[in-house]
Motif scaffolding. Structure first.
Motif, PDB file in Angstrom:
ATOM      1  N   ASP A 220       0.671  -1.157   0.081  1.00 18.65           N
ATOM      2  CA  ASP A 220       0.061  -0.357   0.298  1.00 18.65           C
ATOM      3  C   ASP A 220       1.474   1.271   0.182  1.00 18.65           C
ATOM      4  O   ASP A 220       0.400   2.292  -0.604  1.00 18.65           O
ATOM      5  N   SER A 221       1.553   1.146   0.335  1.00 16.60           N
ATOM      6  CA  SER A 221       2.925   2.529   0.838  1.00 16.60           C
ATOM      7  C   SER A 221       3.179   2.321  -0.746  1.00 16.60           C
ATOM      8  O   SER A 221       3.478   3.398  -0.724  1.00 16.60           O
ATOM      9  N   MET A 222       3.668   2.043  -1.086  1.00 18.23           N
ATOM     10  CA  MET A 222       3.956   2.548  -3.239  1.00 18.23           C
ATOM     11  C   MET A 222       2.721   3.400  -3.879  1.00 18.23           C
ATOM     12  O   MET A 222       2.816   3.907  -4.303  1.00 18.23           O
ATOM     13  N   LEU A 223       1.671   3.400  -3.525  1.00 19.55           N
ATOM     14  CA  LEU A 223       0.038   4.371  -3.941  1.00 19.55           C
ATOM     15  C   LEU A 223       0.060   5.313  -3.035  1.00 19.55           C
ATOM     16  O   LEU A 223      -1.115   5.668  -3.111  1.00 19.55           O
ATOM     17  N   MET A 224       1.167   5.983  -2.174  1.00 20.53           N
ATOM     18  CA  MET A 224      -0.163   6.569  -1.980  1.00 20.53           C
ATOM     19  C   MET A 224       0.379   8.097  -1.564  1.00 20.53           C
ATOM     20  O   MET A 224      -0.341   9.240  -1.482  1.00 20.53           O
ATOM     21  N   ASP A 225       1.066   8.358  -2.738  1.00 13.75           N
ATOM     22  CA  ASP A 225       1.407   9.466  -3.730  1.00 13.75           C
ATOM     23  C   ASP A 225       0.725   9.668  -4.623  1.00 13.75           C
ATOM     24  O   ASP A 225       0.663  10.678  -4.996  1.00 13.75           O
ATOM     25  N   CYS A 226      -0.396   8.763  -4.602  1.00 14.39           N
ATOM     26  CA  CYS A 226      -1.637   9.354  -5.762  1.00 14.39           C
ATOM     27  C   CYS A 226      -2.924   8.740  -5.407  1.00 14.39           C
ATOM     28  O   CYS A 226      -3.039   8.052  -4.996  1.00 14.39           O
ATOM     29  N   ARG A 227      -3.160  10.049  -5.513  1.00 17.52           N
ATOM     30  CA  ARG A 227      -4.599  10.458  -5.149  1.00 17.52           C
ATOM     31  C   ARG A 227      -5.445   8.938  -5.799  1.00 17.52           C
ATOM     32  O   ARG A 227      -6.949   8.876  -4.419  1.00 17.52           O
ATOM     33  N   THR A 228      -6.209   9.099  -6.942  1.00 16.88           N
ATOM     34  CA  THR A 228      -6.604   7.755  -7.604  1.00 16.88           C
ATOM     35  C   THR A 228      -6.419   7.203  -6.624  1.00 16.88           C
ATOM     36  O   THR A 228      -7.322   5.502  -6.289  1.00 16.88           O
ATOM     37  N   ALA A 229      -5.097   6.708  -6.512  1.00 16.69           N
ATOM     38  CA  ALA A 229      -4.619   4.919  -6.064  1.00 16.69           C
ATOM     39  C   ALA A 229      -5.584   5.298  -4.352  1.00 16.69           C
ATOM     40  O   ALA A 229      -6.014   3.751  -4.267  1.00 16.69           O
ATOM     41  N   VAL A 230      -5.046   6.370  -3.747  1.00 22.03           N
ATOM     42  CA  VAL A 230      -5.636   5.636  -2.648  1.00 22.03           C
ATOM     43  C   VAL A 230      -7.109   5.592  -2.158  1.00 22.03           C
ATOM     44  O   VAL A 230      -7.151   5.233  -1.746  1.00 22.03           O
ATOM     45  N   ASP A 231      -7.871   6.359  -3.334  1.00 14.63           N
ATOM     46  CA  ASP A 231      -9.031   6.307  -3.619  1.00 14.63           C
ATOM     47  C   ASP A 231      -9.682   4.701  -3.777  1.00 14.63           C
ATOM     48  O   ASP A 231     -10.802   4.060  -2.852  1.00 14.63           O
ATOM     49  N   LEU A 232      -8.976   4.322  -3.894  1.00 16.25           N
ATOM     50  CA  LEU A 232      -9.142   2.586  -5.005  1.00 16.25           C
ATOM     51  C   LEU A 232      -9.318   1.492  -4.037  1.00 16.25           C
ATOM     52  O   LEU A 232      -9.825   0.571  -3.478  1.00 16.25           O
ATOM     53  N   ILE A 233      -7.941   1.874  -3.724  1.00 20.27           N
ATOM     54  CA  ILE A 233      -7.123   0.608  -2.631  1.00 20.27           C
ATOM     55  C   ILE A 233      -8.167   1.343  -0.943  1.00 20.27           C
ATOM     56  O   ILE A 233      -8.720   0.374  -0.244  1.00 20.27           O
ATOM     57  N   TYR A 234      -8.652   2.321  -0.899  1.00 19.07           N
ATOM     58  CA  TYR A 234      -9.385   3.021   0.505  1.00 19.07           C
ATOM     59  C   TYR A 234     -11.216   2.454   0.039  1.00 19.07           C
ATOM     60  O   TYR A 234     -11.232   1.417   1.028  1.00 19.07           O
ATOM     61  N   LEU A 235     -11.440   2.359  -1.049  1.00 15.76           N
ATOM     62  CA  LEU A 235     -13.150   1.598  -1.263  1.00 15.76           C
ATOM     63  C   LEU A 235     -12.318   0.167  -0.994  1.00 15.76           C
ATOM     64  O   LEU A 235     -13.797   0.048  -0.784  1.00 15.76           O
TER      65      LEU A 235
END
Length: 451
Positions: A220-235
């Motif tokens: 997950d830490s590899m995706l935290m700088d991309c807002r859309t990626a964070v939205d997807l893993i959050y959902l």
């Protein structure tokens, strides 16, 4: 690692000259992928050999006399082995000759009458709904001949997902049940046509879904700088908790609910990573032979383990965890017979088992899981091994290995003498087998002949 190709059945068909030819039904991850003749595969092999030379696996020889039944079965097995071994080379997987041929076989070959149509679907512009983890969908414009890799690129562009993060996500066939539950049916291969796979699937209420595709929650830490990626893993984290794939304690659930109301995605994901089975993929209820045959089981896979919640025959329950570093190999077997009258059935998911060899109390034992999602489970196990190898590569910069994943090649550093992966598929007596290592720890001692 090898792709789950198998040829469990073939048919004899009349040709235009009054003779007969054999049509082979090729399955990918348990679903009918294409039907193909030996002559087509032979021409394809010659094209590949002109590019890659003798590094290709051996191709079954031609027969100039009528084949007996045993010869026909032998050729079918050899073609199956050829396809499986061919996919071990990431350079072959990325080549235009490889991809273009498989693309042609999935569509109605109007321009080439020598190719056998499988699904009678022509190349044309259309729209496709891609379902996100919150159950909502986006509509994208595609061509029916667009591969999963291309469709993922189009979808990511529409939702503004960083292109360099595409490797952390994938397209899946997902079944939505009337009771609100969902089942992940399969992960689509890069060269697969999502439109064709969706139209040809016999699974009811099946959709194309976008989900993260990694089994190690720490990624997950590899995706935290991309807002859309964070939205997807959050959902997806919210969905997994709602579907009870992830199992928070009562205290964790209360804190997660509060963070969700605040829309504090970062803190929500940080706490989620402490939740049992966060980031795991849960299979539909199935059966297993441990600790006794016929036990019901709910299998979750992720974070380098296979977790089984088992209901015993006396209705008592037991939780068993199998660590991947103690798995030596596994195999997928089709248990039934495949009747082929007017044509083969579209899926092989009715009677499948995945059995794996596991080190327990200093001895190797076989454990069997009977599930229609055996191929998906196998893909998850391969994914966990691939991710572990990447980690080992980062920890051993003086060594080098090429770690292929979904047709892509990523060069890392670790000795390229460390893997073994072979597979086959037979009816009842044969299987797709993957051997991981020779010792108890699959990530410790891996030999060159095993790659």
């Amino acid at each position: 690692m090898k792709i789950h190709f198998c040829i469990p059945v073939s048919q004899q068909r009349p040709d235009a000259l009054g003779g007969r030819y054999v049509l082979y039904s090729v399955y990918l991850d348990g679903f009918l992928f294409c039907r193909v003749r030996y002559s087509q595969l032979h021409r394809w092999n010659e094209q590949l050999r002109r590019i890659f030379g003798n590094c290709l696996p051996p191709f079954p020889p031609k027969y100039y006399l009528a084949m007996t039944a045993s010869m026909a079965n032998e050729r079918r097995d050899q073609l199956e082995q050829y396809l499986q071994n061919l996919t071990m080379d990431p350079n072959v997987l990325r080549s235009d000759v490889f991809v273009d041929f498989l693309k042609q076989l999935q569509l109605d070959p109007i321009q080439d009458t020598s190719l056998q149509s499988t699904f009678n679907i022509t190349a044309k512009s259309t729209s496709l709904d891609i379902f996100l983890p919150d159950g909502k969908s986006i509509k994208i414009e595609i061509v029916t001949s667009d591969t999963a890799e291309r469709v993922l690129e189009v979808a990511s562009h529409k939702i503004v997902l960083c292109r360099e993060l595409l490797g952390y996500f994938g397209l899946f066939l997902i079944r939505f049940h009337k009771d609100g539950k969902l089942s992940v049916v399969k992960k689509m291969a890069d060269f697969e046509f999502p439109y064709v796979s969706l139209q040809s699937s016999e699974v009811e209420n099946c959709k194309v879904g976008l989900r993260k595709w990694y089994m190690d929650p720490s990624l997950d830490s590899m995706l935290m700088d991309c807002r859309t990626a964070v939205d997807l893993i959050y959902l997806q984290a919210i969905q997994d908790i709602e579907k009870e794939w992830a199992k928070p304690t009562q205290a964790q659930r209360e804190k997660l609910t509060a963070l969700q109301k605040e829309d504090n995605q970062t803190k929500f994901l940080e706490l989620s990573r402490e939740v049992q089975h966060y980031g795991y993929l849960q299979l539909d209820p199935c059966t297993c032979d441990y600790p006794e045959p016929g036990c019901l089981a709910v299998v979750s896979v992720g974070n380098n383990e296979i977790s089984c919640h088992i209901t015993l025959l006396d209705d008592q329950t037991q939780d068993v965890i199998f660590q991947m570093n103690r798995v030596k190999c596994w195999q997928v077997t089709f248990l039934g017979t495949l009747l082929d009258m007017d044509g083969p059935q579209q899926t092989l998911n009715q009677n499948l088992e995945l059995r794996f060899q596991y080190s327990e109390d200093s001895r190797w034992q076989w454990f069997v899981i009977y599930t229609r999602q055996a191929f998906l489970l196998s893909s998850c196990l391969k994914k966990m091994i691939s991710e572990k190898m990447v980690k080992l590569a980062a920890e051993n910069p003086e060594m080098q290995i090429e770690v292929p994943e979904q047709g892509k090649s990523k060069r890392n550093h670790i000795q390229q003498s460390q893997w073994k992966n072979y597979s086959n598929f037979l009816l009842r007596k044969s299987k797709i087998s993957i051997k991981v290592a020779e010792d108890d720890c699959i990530f410790g001692t891996i030999k060159e002949e095993d790659l």
